[in-house]
Each structure stands twice: as C-alpha cells, then as structure tokens.
Design a protein around this motif. Structure first.
Motif, PDB file in Angstrom:
ATOM      1  N   GLY A  72       0.785  -1.226   0.000  1.00  0.00           N
ATOM      2  CA  GLY A  72       0.000   0.000   0.000  1.00  0.00           C
ATOM      3  C   GLY A  72       0.817   1.276   0.000  1.00  0.00           C
ATOM      4  N   ASP A  73       2.132   1.167   0.154  1.00  0.00           N
ATOM      5  CA  ASP A  73       3.016   2.330   0.128  1.00  0.00           C
ATOM      6  C   ASP A  73       3.677   2.438  -1.243  1.00  0.00           C
ATOM      7  OD1 ASP A  73       2.492   2.819   2.827  1.00  0.00           O
ATOM      8  OD2 ASP A  73       4.304   1.789   3.517  1.00  0.00           O
ATOM      9  N   ILE A  74       4.239   3.605  -1.517  1.00  0.00           N
ATOM     10  CA  ILE A  74       5.048   3.801  -2.710  1.00  0.00           C
ATOM     11  C   ILE A  74       6.502   3.850  -2.251  1.00  0.00           C
ATOM     12  CG2 ILE A  74       5.540   5.262  -4.708  1.00  0.00           C
ATOM     13  CD1 ILE A  74       2.702   4.078  -4.701  1.00  0.00           C
ATOM     14  N   VAL A  75       7.316   2.938  -2.760  1.00  0.00           N
ATOM     15  CA  VAL A  75       8.730   2.859  -2.405  1.00  0.00           C
ATOM     16  C   VAL A  75       9.531   3.373  -3.588  1.00  0.00           C
ATOM     17  CG1 VAL A  75      10.609   1.329  -1.715  1.00  0.00           C
ATOM     18  CG2 VAL A  75       8.281   0.896  -0.882  1.00  0.00           C
ATOM     19  N   VAL A  76      10.340   4.397  -3.318  1.00  0.00           N
ATOM     20  CA  VAL A  76      11.116   5.064  -4.349  1.00  0.00           C
ATOM     21  C   VAL A  76      12.586   4.975  -3.938  1.00  0.00           C
ATOM     22  CG1 VAL A  76      11.430   7.227  -5.602  1.00  0.00           C
ATOM     23  CG2 VAL A  76       9.179   6.636  -4.715  1.00  0.00           C
ATOM     24  N   GLU A  77      13.431   4.576  -4.875  1.00  0.00           N
ATOM     25  CA  GLU A  77      14.854   4.435  -4.581  1.00  0.00           C
ATOM     26  C   GLU A  77      15.679   5.255  -5.555  1.00  0.00           C
ATOM     27  OE1 GLU A  77      15.313   0.019  -2.785  1.00  0.00           O
ATOM     28  OE2 GLU A  77      14.894   0.118  -4.946  1.00  0.00           O
ATOM     29  N   GLY A  78      16.860   5.666  -5.091  1.00  0.00           N
ATOM     30  CA  GLY A  78      17.765   6.387  -5.957  1.00  0.00           C
ATOM     31  C   GLY A  78      18.861   7.057  -5.156  1.00  0.00           C
ATOM     32  N   PRO A  79      19.797   7.686  -5.847  1.00  0.00           N
ATOM     33  CA  PRO A  79      20.904   8.348  -5.168  1.00  0.00           C
ATOM     34  C   PRO A  79      20.518   9.736  -4.665  1.00  0.00           C
ATOM     35  CG  PRO A  79      21.168   8.545  -7.527  1.00  0.00           C
ATOM     36  CD  PRO A  79      19.947   7.694  -7.303  1.00  0.00           C
ATOM     37  N   ALA A  80      21.176  10.122  -3.580  1.00  0.00           N
ATOM     38  CA  ALA A  80      21.130  11.501  -3.105  1.00  0.00           C
ATOM     39  C   ALA A  80      22.544  12.047  -3.231  1.00  0.00           C
ATOM     40  CB  ALA A  80      20.639  11.586  -1.677  1.00  0.00           C
ATOM     41  N   ASN A  81      22.645  13.168  -3.911  1.00  0.00           N
ATOM     42  CA  ASN A  81      23.928  13.843  -4.097  1.00  0.00           C
ATOM     43  C   ASN A  81      23.943  15.109  -3.267  1.00  0.00           C
ATOM     44  OD1 ASN A  81      25.360  12.426  -6.481  1.00  0.00           O
ATOM     45  ND2 ASN A  81      23.234  12.609  -7.129  1.00  0.00           N
ATOM     46  N   PRO A  88      27.696  10.307  -3.766  1.00  0.00           N
ATOM     47  CA  PRO A  88      26.271  10.077  -3.552  1.00  0.00           C
ATOM     48  C   PRO A  88      26.022   8.805  -2.732  1.00  0.00           C
ATOM     49  CG  PRO A  88      26.865   9.296  -5.731  1.00  0.00           C
ATOM     50  CD  PRO A  88      28.121   9.881  -5.114  1.00  0.00           C
ATOM     51  N   LEU A  89      24.943   8.850  -1.964  1.00  0.00           N
ATOM     52  CA  LEU A  89      24.479   7.671  -1.225  1.00  0.00           C
ATOM     53  C   LEU A  89      23.139   7.241  -1.792  1.00  0.00           C
ATOM     54  CD1 LEU A  89      25.213   8.744   2.463  1.00  0.00           C
ATOM     55  CD2 LEU A  89      26.481   7.076   1.094  1.00  0.00           C
ATOM     56  N   ARG A  90      22.913   5.941  -1.825  1.00  0.00           N
ATOM     57  CA  ARG A  90      21.642   5.422  -2.336  1.00  0.00           C
ATOM     58  C   ARG A  90      20.634   5.347  -1.189  1.00  0.00           C
ATOM     59  NH1 ARG A  90      19.871   3.775  -6.945  1.00  0.00           N
ATOM     60  NH2 ARG A  90      18.108   2.353  -7.037  1.00  0.00           N
ATOM     61  N   PHE A  91      19.479   5.938  -1.411  1.00  0.00           N
ATOM     62  CA  PHE A  91      18.421   5.976  -0.408  1.00  0.00           C
ATOM     63  C   PHE A  91      17.181   5.223  -0.877  1.00  0.00           C
ATOM     64  CE2 PHE A  91      20.890   9.434   1.214  1.00  0.00           C
ATOM     65  CZ  PHE A  91      20.574   9.531   2.561  1.00  0.00           C
ATOM     66  N   THR A  92      16.416   4.767   0.102  1.00  0.00           N
ATOM     67  CA  THR A  92      15.070   4.243  -0.126  1.00  0.00           C
ATOM     68  C   THR A  92      14.108   5.163   0.610  1.00  0.00           C
ATOM     69  OG1 THR A  92      15.878   1.970  -0.287  1.00  0.00           O
ATOM     70  CG2 THR A  92      13.528   2.267   0.193  1.00  0.00           C
ATOM     71  N   TYR A  93      13.110   5.673  -0.106  1.00  0.00           N
ATOM     72  CA  TYR A  93      12.059   6.512   0.464  1.00  0.00           C
ATOM     73  C   TYR A  93      10.762   5.713   0.398  1.00  0.00           C
ATOM     74  CZ  TYR A  93      14.779  10.915   0.175  1.00  0.00           C
ATOM     75  OH  TYR A  93      15.688  11.932   0.333  1.00  0.00           O
ATOM     76  N   ARG A  94      10.127   5.520   1.546  1.00  0.00           N
ATOM     77  CA  ARG A  94       8.837   4.817   1.611  1.00  0.00           C
ATOM     78  C   ARG A  94       7.767   5.838   1.986  1.00  0.00           C
ATOM     79  NH1 ARG A  94       6.522  -0.275   2.306  1.00  0.00           N
ATOM     80  NH2 ARG A  94       8.562  -1.260   2.151  1.00  0.00           N
ATOM     81  N   PHE A  95       6.875   6.098   1.035  1.00  0.00           N
ATOM     82  CA  PHE A  95       5.809   7.078   1.213  1.00  0.00           C
ATOM     83  C   PHE A  95       4.489   6.371   1.509  1.00  0.00           C
ATOM     84  CE2 PHE A  95       8.828   9.218  -1.579  1.00  0.00           C
ATOM     85  CZ  PHE A  95       8.819  10.538  -1.149  1.00  0.00           C
ATOM     86  N   THR A  96       3.774   6.857   2.508  1.00  0.00           N
ATOM     87  CA  THR A  96       2.385   6.481   2.739  1.00  0.00           C
ATOM     88  C   THR A  96       1.549   7.694   2.371  1.00  0.00           C
ATOM     89  OG1 THR A  96       3.022   5.040   4.573  1.00  0.00           O
ATOM     90  CG2 THR A  96       0.692   5.667   4.426  1.00  0.00           C
ATOM     91  N   LEU A  97       0.667   7.517   1.401  1.00  0.00           N
ATOM     92  CA  LEU A  97      -0.182   8.602   0.924  1.00  0.00           C
ATOM     93  C   LEU A  97      -1.599   8.424   1.450  1.00  0.00           C
ATOM     94  CD1 LEU A  97       0.971   8.776  -2.812  1.00  0.00           C
ATOM     95  CD2 LEU A  97       1.872  10.041  -0.841  1.00  0.00           C
ATOM     96  N   VAL A  98      -2.215   9.543   1.857  1.00  0.00           N
ATOM     97  CA  VAL A  98      -3.602   9.541   2.305  1.00  0.00           C
ATOM     98  C   VAL A  98      -4.263  10.786   1.727  1.00  0.00           C
ATOM     99  CG1 VAL A  98      -5.152   9.677   4.290  1.00  0.00           C
ATOM    100  CG2 VAL A  98      -3.082   8.281   4.443  1.00  0.00           C
ATOM    101  N   ASP A  99      -5.360  10.602   1.025  1.00  0.00           N
ATOM    102  CA  ASP A  99      -6.127  11.724   0.458  1.00  0.00           C
ATOM    103  C   ASP A  99      -5.256  12.674  -0.366  1.00  0.00           C
ATOM    104  OD1 ASP A  99      -8.464  10.751   1.657  1.00  0.00           O
ATOM    105  OD2 ASP A  99      -8.086  11.887   3.501  1.00  0.00           O
ATOM    106  N   GLY A 100      -4.351  12.123  -1.167  1.00  0.00           N
ATOM    107  CA  GLY A 100      -3.536  12.935  -2.061  1.00  0.00           C
ATOM    108  C   GLY A 100      -2.439  13.723  -1.370  1.00  0.00           C
ATOM    109  N   THR A 101      -2.081  13.314  -0.147  1.00  0.00           N
ATOM    110  CA  THR A 101      -1.008  13.972   0.586  1.00  0.00           C
ATOM    111  C   THR A 101      -0.074  12.912   1.179  1.00  0.00           C
ATOM    112  OG1 THR A 101      -2.259  13.992   2.645  1.00  0.00           O
ATOM    113  CG2 THR A 101      -2.458  15.949   1.240  1.00  0.00           C
TER     114      THR A 101
END
Length: 109
Positions: A72-81, A88-101
């Motif tokens: 149910g989450d959106i998992v986004v991965e990529g480098p942060a510079n 750069p370091l590689r990060f994983t961002y896990r977003f939980t969205l509710v009502d478009g936020t």
C-alpha cells in the motif's frame, strides 16, 4: 523527472531538486511523520527543522530511479547527491499517501 510518480511524491522530489523547503513541505499532511534513518519527526514544524538542519546545508538532492508499490506504500529508490561524506548515497524513500497527501515518509540508506 521522467518517472511517473504520484503527484505529492513528484511535487516533493521536484521541490527537493530546487532545495525549496516550502515546496517540499507542501505535499505533507499537517500531522505527517518523517522517519529519517530511525529518527521520528512529527508535524510540519519538526519536518521543516529536519530539512533546515539536514538537507539544505549539505544541498542533498534525491534523484529517484526506481519506484514500486509495496504493501500500500510507494517505495522510491535512488541516489542523493550533495556536500556530505560518501556522496552520492543510495536511499530508499517509503511514502504512505492519504487523500492525495504524504502521511508518512521513511528514509533509509
């Protein structure tokens, strides 16, 4: 950005690319939680402080290169510079969205 991300995530990533704190905060719910490598920041004021102290000074810009839905989450991965050790370091961002936020964002290395 060429990835097809949900609007609140795309808005966050695009604002981060400009190092625009107000733009990065805009897609978050007022009581959102940002978990940065295990440290919890609750509410927009705490998230703003995190961004002012940890992101802006080192010009950390996250550039996602993969995205998937997971539990149910959106998992986004990529480098942060930026101007920080190991960049750069590689990060994983896990977003939980509710009502478009963004309700929750958890980042891990």
């Amino acid at each position: 950005m060429s990835m097809d991300l949900p609007k609140p995530i795309a808005d966050y990533v695009e604002a981060n690319a400009r190092l625009d704190i107000d733009g990065m905060l805009k897609p978050f719910q007022h009581d959102a939680v940002f978990i940065d490598n295990g440290k919890h920041f609750e509410g927009q004021a705490a998230i703003r402080h995190l961004l002012e102290e940890e992101v802006i000074p080192v010009k950390a810009i996250f550039t996602p290169d993969t995205a998937r839905e997971e539990d149910g989450d959106i998992v986004v991965e990529g480098p942060a510079n930026g101007e920080f050790p190991g960049s750069p370091l590689r990060f994983t961002y896990r977003f939980t969205l509710v009502d478009g936020t963004i309700k929750t964002l958890e980042t891990t290395i």
